[in-house]
Design an enzyme around this catalytic site. Structure first.
Site, PDB file in Angstrom:
ATOM      1  N   ASP A 320     -49.945  61.134   0.282  1.00  0.00           N
ATOM      2  CA  ASP A 320     -51.302  61.591   0.534  1.00  0.00           C
ATOM      3  C   ASP A 320     -51.750  60.984   1.850  1.00  0.00           C
ATOM      4  O   ASP A 320     -51.811  59.752   1.992  1.00  0.00           O
ATOM      5  CB  ASP A 320     -52.214  61.145  -0.616  1.00  0.00           C
ATOM      6  N   ASP A 339     -53.966  69.918   9.795  1.00  0.00           N
ATOM      7  CA  ASP A 339     -54.060  71.284   9.253  1.00  0.00           C
ATOM      8  C   ASP A 339     -54.427  71.129   7.780  1.00  0.00           C
ATOM      9  O   ASP A 339     -53.570  71.167   6.905  1.00  0.00           O
ATOM     10  CB  ASP A 339     -52.719  71.987   9.440  1.00  0.00           C
ATOM     11  N   CYS A 392     -57.398  77.509   7.860  1.00  0.00           N
ATOM     12  CA  CYS A 392     -57.260  78.970   7.793  1.00  0.00           C
ATOM     13  C   CYS A 392     -58.440  79.521   6.995  1.00  0.00           C
ATOM     14  O   CYS A 392     -58.294  80.414   6.166  1.00  0.00           O
ATOM     15  CB  CYS A 392     -55.918  79.384   7.188  1.00  0.00           C
TER      16      CYS A 392
END
EC number: 2.1.1.176
Length: 447
Positions: A320, A339, A392
C-alpha cells in the site's frame, strides 16, 4: 451467475440442450452476465465465471455474447425503463430479467432481426426458466414489438433511459461541467477506440506498421510510437504482441510518460502501478531506476507479467503506497506517478459495469483515499522532483478540487503548467481516447 450444477437436472427431458453456436445460447450467456453485474459483481470477474461455466462455447458465440453484454451494460437505465412499461411488477427470477434486458437491447440495435431475436430468446427461456416464464418472455417481447415506436418515444422523455446513466451521475456532471455535460455522457455510451503503443526497445514504428498492413489491420498514426486502429481486433491477432513488440493502451493513458519529463538515470516511483501499462511505457521511454507498487499481490503480479512480455524490468512490490514504512528506504524519488484509484467515470464505456456498480457516495470515498495517497507520497519526492497526479475520472471532486486542496496543504508544492499554459489537462472521452485528468506538481525547498 447461475450455480455451476448441471442445468439438465432442472429441465424437462424432452428439451435438448441449446446449440452452442446459436443466438439463443449467446442470449443465455449474456443474460447470465447482466444478472451477475446487477448482483454487485465486477464484469471481469463475471467473464471468468462465465467461461468456466460454459467451457466449450465457440469463439463466435463468445463474441456475440460479449457484444450484447457490453451493449446492454452501456444502456444503463434503458432496460429498466422498458421493463417497467412491459411488466406489471419487477421480475424476481434474475436469469429471466437479464435475458429480457439483453433481448430488448438486441431488438433496438438489430431491428432487422427482431423476430429471430424473439424466437431465440423464447428458446433460451424454455431451458433456463420454470413454470410459465417461457410464456412471459414470449409475451413481453412480442408486446414490445407491437408498442415499439411508443416505447422509444417514451424512453426519450426519461432522462436515465435517454442518457443511459444513473440519475446521480447525470446530476453531478451537470453541476460540475455545465458547458458540456451532455456531450460527455453521450461519448460514454459509444464504443471505445483501440490504440497501440510501440515498444521502441524492441522494434520500430515502420516495422510494426508493416506487420499490421501484412495482417490486413487498418490503422492511422497518433504519435511517434502510437497508432489507433480503424476498428478493434482481438489482442491475439496483433502481430508482435506475444513477442512484446507492442501493447494495447488508450491514447489518453499514453500521455503520462511524456508529461513526467523522464530522463535517463532518474529514480522513479509508480505508486499504483497495476496492470502495468504506464509502468512499461515509462521504462520504454528512458533508462530508469523504477519501483512499481500495488496494494493487491495478484495485481502486482500482473505488472511483473506485463514487464516480462515486453523485456523490461523494475522493482515490483505488493504494498500500500500510503504505508511508506513498508516499502520506502528513505532515498527520495525524482519522479512519482500517482495514478490513483478513482471512480473510473472517464472509462465507463470501456468498463460499462461501472455505471451499475458505482454509487453517489463512492466519489467522496475515492477522494478521501486520493488525498491520503498524495499526502503519504509527498515526503518521498526529492526537492525539485515532479509528481504527476492522474485519474481516469471526469468528476471535479477527484480532479481539480483534489489538486487545489493538496496544494493548499503543502506550501512547498508548485503546480506546473503544461505546454498549453494550463495547470491541468482534462482529456474528455472522445473518438481517439477515454477520459483522463493530469496535474503536474513540483516540490520546492520548504519556505
Amino acid at each position: 451467475m447461475r450455480p455451476a450444477s448441471p442445468q439438465s437436472a432442472q429441465l424437462p427431458p424432452q428439451l435438448p440442450p441449446l446449440p452452442a453456436d446459436s443466438l439463443a445460447m449467446a442470449l443465455t450467456v449474456a443474460g447470465d452476465a447482466i444478472g451477475y453485474v446487477r448482483n454487485g459483481h465486477a464484469l471481469n470477474d463475471g467473464f471468468t465465471a462465465l467461461w468456466r461455466h460454459y467451457p466449450d462455447l465457440p469463439a463466435s458465440t463468445r463474441g456475440a455474447a460479449q457484444d450484447m453484454i457490453y451493449g446492454t451494460l452501456r444502456d444503463y437505465g434503458r432496460g429498466e425503463f422498458l421493463l417497467s412499461r412491459l411488466l406489471q411488477q419487477p421480475l424476481t427470477e434474475p436469469t429471466i430479467d437479464g435475458l429480457l434486458r439483453v433481448a430488448l437491447h438486441r431488438l433496438e440495435v438489430r431491428a432487422d432481426t427482431a423476430h429471430t431475436v424473439v424466437d431465440q430468446a423464447v428458446e433460451a427461456a424454455a431451458r433456463i426458466a420454470r413454470g410459465g416464464l417461457k410464456g412471459l418472455v414470449n409475451g413481453v417481447l412480442r408486446n414490445a414489438l407491437r408498442q415499439w415506436d411508443s416505447l422509444m418515444a417514451a424512453a426519450e422523455l426519461n432522462e436515465e433511459a435517454r442518457l443511459r446513466h444513473p440519475k446521480w451521475w447525470i446530476t453531478r456532471l451537470r453541476k460540475s461541467a455545465p458547458e458540456n455535460w451532455r456531450e460527455q455522457l453521450l461519448a460514454a455510451n459509444t464504443h471505445p477506440p483501440m490504440s497501440l503503443r510501440i515498444n521502441r526497445r524492441r522494434t520500430t514504428l515502420a516495422a510494426a506498421t508493416t506487420a499490421l498492413q501484412t495482417a490486413g489491420i487498418a490503422y492511422r498514426p497518433l504519435g511517434d510510437f502510437s497508432l489507433i486502429l480503424d476498428k478493434p481486433v482481438p489482442v491475439a491477432s496483433l502481430p508482435g504482441y506475444a513477442e512484446g513488440l507492442l501493447s494495447v493502451q488508450d491514447w489518453g493513458a499514453q500521455q503520462a510518460a511524456a508529461l513526467l519529463d523522464l530522463q535517463d538515470g532518474q529514480r522513479v516511483l509508480d505508486a499504483c502501478a497495476a496492470p502495468g501499462g504506464k509502468t512499461a511505457h515509462m521504462l520504454e521511454s528512458a533508462d530508469l531506476q523504477l519501483m512499481a507498487l500495488d496494494a493487491d499481490p495478484e495485481r502486482a503480479q500482473r505488472v511483473e507479467t506485463q514487464l516480462a512480455r515486453l523485456g523490461l524490468s523494475a522493482s515490483v512490490k505488493a504494498a500500500d503506497c500510503r504505508r511508506t514504512q513498508d516499502w520506502w528506504d528513505g532515498r527520495p524519488f525524482e519522479r512519482i506517478l500517482a495514478d490513483v484509484p478513482c471512480s473510473a467515470s472517464g472509462v465507463a464505456r470501456r468498463h460499462p459495469d461501472i455505471k451499475w456498480l458505482r454509487q453517489a457516495d463512492d466519489v467522496a470515498g475515492f477522494a478521501t483515499q486520493q488525498a491520503e495517497i498524495l499526502d503519504a507520497l509527498w515526503p518521498t519526492l526529492a526537492v525539485g522532483g515532479k509528481m504527476l497526479y492522474v485519474t481516469c475520472s471526469i468528476f471535479a471532486e477527484e480532479n481539480s478540487l483534489q489538486v487545489a486542496r493538496f496544494a493548499s496543504r503543502h506550501a512547498d508544492c508548485q503546480r506546473l503548467a503544461f505546454a498549453d499554459g494550463q495547470l491541468e489537462a482534462r482529456w474528455l472521452p472522445g473518438p481517439e481516447h477515454d477520459g483522463f485528468y493530469f496535474a503536474l506538481l513540483q516540490k520546492h525547498a520548504a519556505p
